[in-house]
Scaffold this active site. Sequence first.
Site, short mmCIF file in Angstrom:
data_model
loop_
_atom_site.label_atom_id
_atom_site.label_comp_id
_atom_site.label_asym_id
_atom_site.label_seq_id
_atom_site.Cartn_x
_atom_site.Cartn_y
_atom_site.Cartn_z
N CYS A 1 27.40 50.41 -1.91
CA CYS A 1 26.64 50.59 -0.75
C CYS A 1 24.78 51.51 -0.86
O CYS A 1 24.59 52.19 -0.58
CB CYS A 1 27.07 51.68 0.35
SG CYS A 1 26.12 51.64 2.24
N CYS B 1 23.17 53.20 2.01
CA CYS B 1 24.04 54.33 1.52
C CYS B 1 23.01 55.06 0.77
O CYS B 1 22.98 56.42 1.09
CB CYS B 1 25.06 54.68 1.60
SG CYS B 1 26.49 53.48 2.78
N ASP B 2 22.97 54.48 -0.71
CA ASP B 2 22.41 55.49 -1.24
C ASP B 2 21.12 54.91 -1.77
O ASP B 2 20.79 55.30 -3.58
CB ASP B 2 23.26 55.13 -2.76
CG ASP B 2 24.80 55.82 -2.09
OD1 ASP B 2 25.26 56.69 -1.52
OD2 ASP B 2 25.53 55.56 -2.25
#
Length: 327
Positions: A136, A139-140
Amino acid sequence: MTERSHVKLLIIGSGPAGYTAAVYASRAMLEPMLIQGMQPGGQLTITTEVENWPGETEIQGPELMVKMEAHALAMGAEVVTDMVTRLDLSSRPFTAECDSGRVVRADAVILATGAQARWLGLPSEEKFKGFGVSACATCDGFFYRNREVIVIGGGNTAVEEALFLTKFASKVTLVHRRDSLRAEKILQNRLLNHPKVEVIWNHELSEVSGAETPMGVTGAVLRNLLDGTTRQVPADGIFVAIGHAPANELVKDQLELHNGGYVKVEPGSTRTSIPGVFAAGDLTDHVYRQAITSAGMGCMAALDAEHFLAAQDGVETVPEQLVASIA
């Protein structure tokens, strides 16, 4: 104390299919309960710009899902923050057991659990998950500001992840097994013309390299699929973007599946192999896998469920009347 309830229609999943089903079912006065699952909003909550949703030239994925949830609530759907851990489809009413201890019995069920990220299955990939290996970018990606990263894949998912990562990383290397991308042409053009992006063709990830103390990725071993040679590519993060697999854990031993685990539905409908159980979205769609087609299937599932429930109550209905009743 265990909370128990009985509903006409239970919707499991909260992506475009689930929320659309909730809107249509609410307008049909089915008083649906929607259980959001582990990732409320589904895959679009980890997507940035959405440019192919009708009526929105560009909208952030999380914003779109917030709007869809609000729409379902406004129509009267009950939206529950919980996760179904067990679903018994052996007899009606069907029974869903939730992580919180909640037990829900339902006369009909719409499955809209979507899909989950696929992994390569490498031991080193598993070892460094959360320590430099991710599925992701949204997300990261922030954690890789001014650092070098690798993206594995060649479809829309991989190209979108790579382009997103250019906002943070100093360099993005896309590794693809073939000599051409499968992504949409507009995405390919953006990627191939981006100054931060390098593409390595005809290679696969053979091993994730990393350090033990502190735990973290230092690079990747790539294997050339044409001659079998390997090369080491330095990187601080590796993003695996090779698509998604249907989230069928609740029903894989109860419903008929096909095409690698997708729930099979009757052609032109959302009816599954068990009467009263319907499936919509990425759980059943192995061809299109788009937010808009998922939403369309959510609409179909609600109509199919209304028709089924009306028949159980002895009410004569036909699809045309159903459409007219909620238009």
